[in-house]
Every structure is written in structure tokens, then in C-alpha cells.
Design a protein around this motif. Structure first.
Motif, PDB file in Angstrom:
ATOM      1  N   UNK A  26      47.463   8.334   8.880  1.00 36.18           N
ATOM      2  CA  UNK A  26      46.500   9.415   8.962  1.00 36.18           C
ATOM      3  C   UNK A  26      45.125   8.850   9.294  1.00 36.18           C
ATOM      4  N   UNK A  27      44.288   9.708   9.867  1.00 41.33           N
ATOM      5  CA  UNK A  27      42.963   9.272  10.298  1.00 41.33           C
ATOM      6  C   UNK A  27      41.893  10.168   9.693  1.00 41.33           C
ATOM      7  N   UNK A  28      40.779   9.558   9.335  1.00 40.88           N
ATOM      8  CA  UNK A  28      39.610  10.296   8.862  1.00 40.88           C
ATOM      9  C   UNK A  28      38.486  10.011   9.846  1.00 40.88           C
ATOM     10  N   UNK A  29      37.965  11.074  10.451  1.00 41.40           N
ATOM     11  CA  UNK A  29      36.966  10.953  11.511  1.00 41.40           C
ATOM     12  C   UNK A  29      35.684  11.641  11.051  1.00 41.40           C
ATOM     13  N   UNK A  30      34.571  10.920  11.142  1.00 48.33           N
ATOM     14  CA  UNK A  30      33.288  11.400  10.636  1.00 48.33           C
ATOM     15  C   UNK A  30      32.313  11.707  11.769  1.00 48.33           C
ATOM     16  N   UNK A  31      31.506  12.732  11.569  1.00 45.01           N
ATOM     17  CA  UNK A  31      30.321  12.952  12.393  1.00 45.01           C
ATOM     18  C   UNK A  31      29.256  11.944  11.952  1.00 45.01           C
ATOM     19  N   UNK A  32      28.246  11.737  12.795  1.00 43.20           N
ATOM     20  CA  UNK A  32      27.177  10.803  12.426  1.00 43.20           C
ATOM     21  C   UNK A  32      26.009  11.539  11.769  1.00 43.20           C
ATOM     22  N   UNK A  33      25.159  12.191  12.567  1.00 45.79           N
ATOM     23  CA  UNK A  33      24.000  12.872  12.009  1.00 45.79           C
ATOM     24  C   UNK A  33      24.392  14.042  11.127  1.00 45.79           C
ATOM     25  N   UNK A  34      23.938  14.021   9.880  1.00 41.06           N
ATOM     26  CA  UNK A  34      24.275  15.073   8.930  1.00 41.06           C
ATOM     27  C   UNK A  34      25.422  14.706   8.021  1.00 41.06           C
ATOM     28  N   UNK A  35      26.131  13.610   8.340  1.00 40.79           N
ATOM     29  CA  UNK A  35      27.250  13.155   7.505  1.00 40.79           C
ATOM     30  C   UNK A  35      27.045  11.682   7.136  1.00 40.79           C
ATOM     31  N   UNK A  36      27.173  10.796   8.099  1.00 44.91           N
ATOM     32  CA  UNK A  36      26.964   9.371   7.831  1.00 44.91           C
ATOM     33  C   UNK A  36      25.483   9.080   7.604  1.00 44.91           C
ATOM     34  N   UNK A  37      24.644   9.829   8.269  1.00 44.44           N
ATOM     35  CA  UNK A  37      23.188   9.685   8.109  1.00 44.44           C
ATOM     36  C   UNK A  37      22.570  11.067   7.964  1.00 44.44           C
ATOM     37  N   UNK A  38      21.329  11.103   7.538  1.00 44.12           N
ATOM     38  CA  UNK A  38      20.593  12.365   7.526  1.00 44.12           C
ATOM     39  C   UNK A  38      20.524  12.902   8.956  1.00 44.12           C
ATOM     40  N   UNK A  39      20.342  14.208   9.089  1.00 44.81           N
ATOM     41  CA  UNK A  39      20.326  14.833  10.410  1.00 44.81           C
ATOM     42  C   UNK A  39      18.972  14.608  11.086  1.00 44.81           C
ATOM     43  N   UNK A  40      18.824  13.435  11.688  1.00 40.03           N
ATOM     44  CA  UNK A  40      17.549  13.043  12.276  1.00 40.03           C
ATOM     45  C   UNK A  40      17.147  13.851  13.491  1.00 40.03           C
ATOM     46  N   UNK A 107      16.920   9.507  11.037  1.00 42.07           N
ATOM     47  CA  UNK A 107      18.345   9.226  10.866  1.00 42.07           C
ATOM     48  C   UNK A 107      18.501   8.180   9.761  1.00 42.07           C
ATOM     49  N   UNK A 108      18.315   8.596   8.536  1.00 43.16           N
ATOM     50  CA  UNK A 108      18.414   7.675   7.403  1.00 43.16           C
ATOM     51  C   UNK A 108      19.885   7.551   7.011  1.00 43.16           C
ATOM     52  N   UNK A 109      20.413   6.345   7.137  1.00 44.97           N
ATOM     53  CA  UNK A 109      21.833   6.117   6.871  1.00 44.97           C
ATOM     54  C   UNK A 109      22.120   6.240   5.377  1.00 44.97           C
ATOM     55  N   UNK A 110      23.271   6.837   5.056  1.00 46.86           N
ATOM     56  CA  UNK A 110      23.711   6.998   3.673  1.00 46.86           C
ATOM     57  C   UNK A 110      24.683   5.867   3.340  1.00 46.86           C
ATOM     58  N   UNK A 111      24.253   4.876   2.582  1.00 43.21           N
ATOM     59  CA  UNK A 111      25.104   3.701   2.306  1.00 43.21           C
ATOM     60  C   UNK A 111      26.444   4.061   1.680  1.00 43.21           C
ATOM     61  N   UNK A 139      20.781   2.011  19.488  1.00 46.24           N
ATOM     62  CA  UNK A 139      19.493   1.518  19.001  1.00 46.24           C
ATOM     63  C   UNK A 139      19.460   1.561  17.478  1.00 46.24           C
ATOM     64  N   UNK A 140      19.954   2.649  16.909  1.00 51.17           N
ATOM     65  CA  UNK A 140      20.014   2.759  15.453  1.00 51.17           C
ATOM     66  C   UNK A 140      20.903   1.671  14.859  1.00 51.17           C
ATOM     67  N   UNK A 141      22.015   1.399  15.519  1.00 47.10           N
ATOM     68  CA  UNK A 141      22.933   0.372  15.029  1.00 47.10           C
ATOM     69  C   UNK A 141      22.277  -1.003  15.067  1.00 47.10           C
ATOM     70  N   UNK A 142      21.544  -1.290  16.148  1.00 46.21           N
ATOM     71  CA  UNK A 142      20.865  -2.591  16.267  1.00 46.21           C
ATOM     72  C   UNK A 142      19.779  -2.753  15.220  1.00 46.21           C
ATOM     73  N   UNK A 143      19.083  -1.659  14.930  1.00 40.02           N
ATOM     74  CA  UNK A 143      17.938  -1.745  14.028  1.00 40.02           C
ATOM     75  C   UNK A 143      18.324  -1.683  12.561  1.00 40.02           C
ATOM     76  N   UNK A 144      19.568  -1.278  12.278  1.00 36.35           N
ATOM     77  CA  UNK A 144      20.031  -1.241  10.896  1.00 36.35           C
ATOM     78  C   UNK A 144      20.465  -2.647  10.492  1.00 36.35           C
ATOM     79  N   UNK A 145      19.849  -3.180   9.471  1.00 41.82           N
ATOM     80  CA  UNK A 145      20.112  -4.566   9.095  1.00 41.82           C
ATOM     81  C   UNK A 145      21.559  -4.859   8.767  1.00 41.82           C
ATOM     82  N   UNK A 146      22.238  -3.909   8.132  1.00 39.63           N
ATOM     83  CA  UNK A 146      23.623  -4.130   7.714  1.00 39.63           C
ATOM     84  C   UNK A 146      24.632  -3.697   8.767  1.00 39.63           C
TER      85      UNK A 146
END
Length: 225
Positions: A26-40, A107-111, A139-146
Motif C-alpha cells: 500500500x502507498x501513502x501519498x502526501x500533498x506538500x503545502x498545507x500538509x507537509x508544510x504550512x500553506x505558504x 512554507x514552514x516545514x512540519x518536522x 529551492x525549498x528543499x535546498x534551503x532546508x538544512x535537514x
């Protein structure tokens, strides 16, 4: 369908499923803005509207529509074309760089969401990111330290695929790429329209509300065979 061997993890309540012949994970697929991160995107556009004395709702809806109409979100035009269209419609004079910054910084990422996605993968489930994003995502991925994208096995970005979540074909493409039946895909998004599109394909679609509620939904999905 072949046999399934389960290894239960009592700490998380998530079942680890080992693949046997004939079994498709089975697969779990996530949206980015509003789910993985705040809706920037939404919040950034509203901030731009406030700074320019514009109605937030009117500006957001217009700028949102333009990112599709110009083709920027599906990678058929560039950022300069998009912002120029926004400036012409709403009379703005800010630079591309200033406008972009208002969006990206929100787009504040939710750890906890990244950890959750990684945890699912460790327990044998397929994880993916399905997002109507532009090259801003990288760009967001590059700038996120983790790092962000490293937490997902598959990244389906409209900018690269030239299809958005407004296109039924995108959902078929995801199924084919994951090699997973629609009923074995759980999709998490904060946009009711996207949820409806996924549900019409037979996916289990969950409107994101908060982490605790989502975790309960995912645990039920990944342990229900």
C-alpha cells in the motif's frame, strides 16, 4: 493476492508488512503545502494583498488561477511570466524576488510530518509526495538544512510532469508509477477539490486537519488488509 506477513510495532500502532509473491504494498501519498508544510502559497499571496491594499480573497483567487493559466505550475512557462501576469492584473510593482520571498518563507516545514513519512517507509510502505508546485519546491528543499524530498520514495511535482491535480491523467500516472491499485493508495491533501478528484479514481482520500487525526487514519489504512 499472495500471503502477507505482519510484524507489529507496539510503539506506533503501525503494522510493518513484508512483501510476499503477488502482493503489492500500500502507498501513502502526501500533498506538500498545507500538509507537509504550512500553506505558504496561500498565506504568502494574502500577505502581498495586505501590503498592497488589495482584497485578500480576490487577490488570492486571481493569482492562484494565473499560476495555472500561465502554465508556470505545470512547467510550460517560467516564474517571470507568472509574476508579470500578476503585476499586470493587479497593478503591482514589486520584483519577482520580493514576491517570491513572501511565499517561500511561509512554507514552514512540519518536522513531525517528515518523521511520519520516513517511519511509514521504514515499515515497508510506499510513500510519495504529490504536489502542484513549481521549481520553488527544489529551492525549498535546498534551503532546508535537514532536507525535505529525501523523506519520500516518489516525488510527483506538477512542474516536472506537465500535469496538475486538476488533470485526471495525473492520478492515473501516479497509480502506474507506483504499480499500486487505486484502492491501495491513501492520499492526504488540504484541498477538498483534490480530495474529490482522488476519490473519483477510487483512492482513499483524506482531507488533512491535523497530525493526530491523520495518524489515526493512516494507521487504520495500513493495518486493514
Amino acid at each position: 493476492m499472495g500471503a502477507i506477513c505482519r510484524l507489529s510495532n507496539s510503539l506506533t500502532g503501525i503494522t510493518m508488512r513484508q512483501e510476499m509473491p503477488g502482493y503489492m504494498k500500500r502507498a501513502v501519498v502526501f500533498d506538500f503545502g498545507g500538509v507537509i508544510a504550512e500553506e505558504g502559497f496561500r498565506e504568502g499571496l494574502k500577505a502581498i494583498a495586505r501590503a498592497n491594499g488589495l482584497d485578500e480573497v480576490v487577490f488570492f483567487e486571481g493569482a492562484r488561477d494565473l499560476i495555472y493559466q500561465t502554465g508556470y505550475v505545470t512547467g510550460t512557462s517560467d516564474e517571470e511570466t507568472y509574476w508579470q501576469a500578476v503585476r499586470l492584473r493587479f497593478g503591482l510593482d514589486e520584483s519577482d524576488e520580493n514576491l517570491r520571498e513572501q511565499i517561500l518563507k511561509r512554507f514552514v516545514v512540519r518536522p513531525e510530518m517528515l518523521s511520519f513519512a520516513s517511519d511509514l517507509q521504514k515499515r515497508g510502505h510506499t510513500t510519495g509526495l504529490l504536489t502542484d508546485q513549481t521549481d520553488w519546491l527544489y529551492q525549498l528543499d535546498r534551503e532546508d538544512g535537514a532536507g525535505i524530498l529525501m523523506h519520500f520514495q516518489f516525488v510527483f511535482n506538477s512542474y516536472d510532469l506537465h500535469m496538475s491535480k486538476r488533470d485526471k491523467g495525473l492520478f492515473r500516472y501516479v497509480e502506474q508509477t507506483l504499480k499500486t491499485a487505486p484502492e491501495d493508495i491513501l492520499f492526504v491533501d488540504d484541498n477538498p477539490d483534490n480530495i474529490q478528484m482522488a476519490a473519483q479514481r477510487g483512492w482513499k482520500a483524506v482531507l488533512f486537519w491535523d497530525y493526530k487525526t491523520l495518524k489515526e487514519e493512516v494507521v487504520g489504512f495500513t493495518t486493514n488488509d
